[in-house]
Design a protein around this motif. Structure first.
Motif, mmCIF file in Angstrom:
data_model
loop_
_atom_site.group_PDB
_atom_site.id
_atom_site.type_symbol
_atom_site.label_atom_id
_atom_site.label_comp_id
_atom_site.label_asym_id
_atom_site.label_seq_id
_atom_site.Cartn_x
_atom_site.Cartn_y
_atom_site.Cartn_z
ATOM 1 N N ASP A 156 12.499 -43.327 42.834
ATOM 2 C CA ASP A 156 11.609 -43.655 41.541
ATOM 3 C C ASP A 156 10.411 -42.242 41.661
ATOM 4 O O ASP A 156 9.472 -42.543 41.208
ATOM 5 C CB ASP A 156 10.874 -44.883 41.629
ATOM 6 N N ILE A 157 11.179 -41.102 41.712
ATOM 7 C CA ILE A 157 9.990 -39.802 41.703
ATOM 8 C C ILE A 157 10.705 -38.958 40.447
ATOM 9 O O ILE A 157 11.761 -38.642 40.557
ATOM 10 C CB ILE A 157 10.183 -39.141 42.968
ATOM 11 N N LEU A 158 9.611 -38.876 39.342
ATOM 12 C CA LEU A 158 10.004 -38.050 38.463
ATOM 13 C C LEU A 158 10.164 -36.505 38.532
ATOM 14 O O LEU A 158 9.200 -35.904 39.310
ATOM 15 C CB LEU A 158 9.204 -38.387 37.085
ATOM 16 N N VAL A 159 11.263 -35.759 38.130
ATOM 17 C CA VAL A 159 11.390 -34.394 38.556
ATOM 18 C C VAL A 159 10.571 -33.777 37.195
ATOM 19 O O VAL A 159 11.064 -33.982 36.287
ATOM 20 C CB VAL A 159 12.758 -33.985 38.847
ATOM 21 N N GLN A 160 9.997 -32.730 37.499
ATOM 22 C CA GLN A 160 9.385 -31.669 36.637
ATOM 23 C C GLN A 160 10.179 -30.597 36.711
ATOM 24 O O GLN A 160 10.318 -29.983 37.920
ATOM 25 C CB GLN A 160 7.964 -31.563 36.661
ATOM 26 N N ALA A 161 10.716 -30.135 35.795
ATOM 27 C CA ALA A 161 11.384 -28.540 35.717
ATOM 28 C C ALA A 161 10.637 -27.451 35.179
ATOM 29 O O ALA A 161 10.129 -27.516 34.267
ATOM 30 C CB ALA A 161 12.627 -28.868 34.677
ATOM 31 N N TYR A 162 10.291 -26.576 36.345
ATOM 32 C CA TYR A 162 9.362 -25.406 36.003
ATOM 33 C C TYR A 162 10.480 -24.458 35.888
ATOM 34 O O TYR A 162 11.432 -24.530 36.295
ATOM 35 C CB TYR A 162 8.307 -24.995 37.131
ATOM 36 N N SER A 163 9.960 -23.361 35.130
ATOM 37 C CA SER A 163 10.904 -22.204 34.873
ATOM 38 C C SER A 163 12.261 -22.724 34.169
ATOM 39 O O SER A 163 13.295 -22.130 34.689
ATOM 40 C CB SER A 163 11.021 -21.350 35.942
ATOM 41 N N PRO A 164 12.301 -23.585 33.069
ATOM 42 C CA PRO A 164 13.362 -23.922 32.725
ATOM 43 C C PRO A 164 14.375 -22.930 31.869
ATOM 44 O O PRO A 164 15.686 -22.957 31.692
ATOM 45 C CB PRO A 164 13.171 -25.122 31.526
ATOM 46 N N ILE A 165 13.664 -21.451 31.764
ATOM 47 C CA ILE A 165 14.603 -20.554 31.172
ATOM 48 C C ILE A 165 14.569 -19.643 32.151
ATOM 49 O O ILE A 165 14.920 -18.350 31.672
ATOM 50 C CB ILE A 165 13.618 -20.085 29.810
ATOM 51 N N ALA A 166 14.453 -20.013 33.543
ATOM 52 C CA ALA A 166 14.717 -18.957 34.718
ATOM 53 C C ALA A 166 13.942 -17.717 34.642
ATOM 54 O O ALA A 166 14.366 -16.761 34.951
ATOM 55 C CB ALA A 166 16.346 -18.433 34.361
ATOM 56 N N HIS A 167 12.623 -17.903 34.416
ATOM 57 C CA HIS A 167 11.717 -16.806 34.123
ATOM 58 C C HIS A 167 12.269 -15.849 33.332
ATOM 59 O O HIS A 167 11.962 -14.703 33.510
ATOM 60 C CB HIS A 167 11.536 -16.242 35.584
ATOM 61 N N GLY A 168 12.986 -16.097 32.123
ATOM 62 C CA GLY A 168 13.445 -15.201 31.251
ATOM 63 C C GLY A 168 14.842 -14.333 31.674
ATOM 64 O O GLY A 168 15.557 -13.983 30.662
ATOM 65 N N GLU A 169 15.384 -14.578 33.021
ATOM 66 C CA GLU A 169 16.681 -14.112 33.150
ATOM 67 C C GLU A 169 17.855 -14.487 32.485
ATOM 68 O O GLU A 169 18.822 -13.897 32.297
ATOM 69 C CB GLU A 169 16.785 -14.090 34.698
ATOM 70 N N ILE A 170 17.478 -15.806 32.032
ATOM 71 C CA ILE A 170 18.908 -16.488 31.372
ATOM 72 C C ILE A 170 19.163 -16.072 30.266
ATOM 73 O O ILE A 170 19.991 -15.971 29.550
ATOM 74 C CB ILE A 170 18.732 -17.984 31.421
ATOM 75 N N LEU A 171 18.210 -15.428 29.430
ATOM 76 C CA LEU A 171 18.397 -14.827 28.155
ATOM 77 C C LEU A 171 19.302 -13.695 28.232
ATOM 78 O O LEU A 171 19.901 -13.420 26.974
ATOM 79 C CB LEU A 171 17.035 -14.099 27.766
ATOM 80 N N LYS A 172 19.675 -13.138 29.431
ATOM 81 C CA LYS A 172 20.937 -12.120 29.411
ATOM 82 C C LYS A 172 22.281 -12.620 29.713
ATOM 83 O O LYS A 172 23.156 -11.882 29.857
ATOM 84 C CB LYS A 172 20.511 -11.006 30.488
ATOM 85 N N ASN A 173 22.205 -13.910 29.797
ATOM 86 C CA ASN A 173 23.734 -14.467 30.022
ATOM 87 C C ASN A 173 24.392 -14.645 28.854
ATOM 88 O O ASN A 173 24.052 -15.315 28.080
ATOM 89 C CB ASN A 173 23.297 -15.780 30.994
ATOM 90 N N PRO A 174 25.442 -14.048 28.757
ATOM 91 C CA PRO A 174 26.372 -13.858 27.596
ATOM 92 C C PRO A 174 26.863 -15.464 27.338
ATOM 93 O O PRO A 174 27.017 -15.778 25.953
ATOM 94 C CB PRO A 174 27.415 -12.994 27.864
#
Length: 374
Positions: free
Chosen positions: A280-298
């Motif tokens: 019963d521990i809620l997870v918070q997701a930080y860097s959901p955009i992978a600190h911007g690196e995911i923007l380069k993934n085709p």
């Protein structure tokens, strides 16, 4: 004529278009109480927020047919203020999870890492004006003063905002932790903090190394005491693996309510997410955009294109559908606004593809411990 009957008068329309006609008719006649049901039906029939929003803006209530300004409905709020967001339906910004102690936490928040202290106030006030109610900071970010200034400068009552911060990772002692909690309250100039976390189970210069079990338990006791004293509304941890959680759970009087983790498409700690859920521990997701690196993934770009959304929107939506709080960080109001436009649903097959994706190359940012692969 009842607005919900309009679609029925058009027998040639498929369910998707009939739902759209109904929602627009309800908006144009200010029948706001009926919109949540029909909006859900429209989305079930394949409509996206990007299709609905422009029509609602054009068909929305006018001065002749006023709607209750800012009226809160189940899951949506109609904004009638004279702002760039006028008439936009914001679903996710009004949705919350309930922590194990009954405290409600907004599902989408603003991360403030890398926002300088002298710019944090403007970022926070902009976010709150857009509709954000969840603001995340940390002692290590060096911007608690600015974040607190932005909170106080907003026009929203304090009780409607959820403010999080974190005890510095280097603090592994009761007295130092107690002093750090008070220091955050002073820096923020708030009489309470909604969530306070231990930032890391190890100091940053020894991340994932050493034995800090006793120090973490001591710091946790300071959080528990501050929680019992009413200084903190909820308490939790960050970057804690299962063994670190077990160390706290074995000795605590108040169990952690949150674990803030690096979670994004390409880095999904499935077993740890399941373990947190079992406790019963809620997870918070930080860097959901992978600190911007995911923007380069085709592959990610191609999937986002299929949904007609941006890569950040797809990645934020992914973390939300995992059942986590999503904390994208930005000081740009346009990005804040775009990040909240995530009222679409990723299919089960695409969720599986994103969950199984391995993309953990953070480029030059790998120098930071949390991106180091440890």
């Amino acid at each position: 004529m009842a607005a919900e009957s309009v679609g029925a008068l058009r027998p040639g329309l498929d369910p998707r278009d009939r739902s759209l006609v109904t929602v627009v008719a309800l908006a144009s006649t200010a029948q706001v109480d009926q919109i949540p049901f029909h909006l859900d039906r429209a989305m079930d029939n394949g409509l996206t927020a990007e299709e609905i929003d422009p029509l609602l803006r054009r068909a929305g209530p006018t001065a002749d047919t006023p709607a209750p300004c800012g009226r809160r409905l189940p899951g949506i709020v109609l904004h009638q203020e004279n702002t760039p967001d006028q008439g936009v339906w914001k679903l996710i910004l009004n949705e919350t999870y309930t922590l194990s102690n009954g405290v409600h936490i907004p599902k989408l928040g603003l991360g403030t890492w890398f926002i300088d202290d002298d710019k944090a106030a403007d970022a926070v006030t902009a976010a709150v004006a857009i509709g954000y109610r969840n603001i995340d900071t940390a002692q290590a970010y060096g911007n608690e003063r600015g974040v607190g200034e932005g909170i106080r400068a907003s026009d929203v009552p304090r009780e409607e905002l959820f403010v999080s911060t974190k005890v510095a990772a280097e603090i592994k002692d009761y007295d130092d932790a107690a002093a750090a909690i008070d220091a955050s309250l002073t820096a923020l100039r708030l009489d309470h903090i909604d969530l306070m976390l231990i930032h890391s189970p190890q100091p940053w210069d020894n991340f994932r190394g050493g034995d800090y079990a006793e120090g973490n338990r001591a710091t946790w006791r300071a959080l528990e005491d501050a929680y019992q004293a009413g200084k903190l509304r909820s308490i939790g941890v960050s970057n804690f693996e299962q063994r670190d959680l077990d160390n706290i759970l074995s000795a605590c009087t108040v169990a952690p309510q949150v674990n803030q983790l690096l979670v994004h498409a390409g880095n999904t700690p499935t077993e740890l997410l399941a373990y947190c859920d079992s406790k019963d521990i809620l997870v918070q997701a930080y860097s959901p955009i992978a600190h911007g690196e995911i923007l380069k993934n085709p592959d990610i770009r191609a999937m986002a294109d299929r949904y007609g959304v941006t890569v950040p929107q797809l990645c934020i939506r992914y973390t939300l559908q995992l059942g986590t709080v999503s904390l994208p960080k930005t000081a740009n109001p346009e990005h804040m606004r775009s990040n909240a436009q995530v009222d679409f649903v990723i299919t089960a097959d695409d969720m599986d593809a994103l969950r199984n994706l391995q993309a953990q190359d953070y480029g030059e940012h790998s120098v930071f411990p949390v991106y180091s692969g440890k």
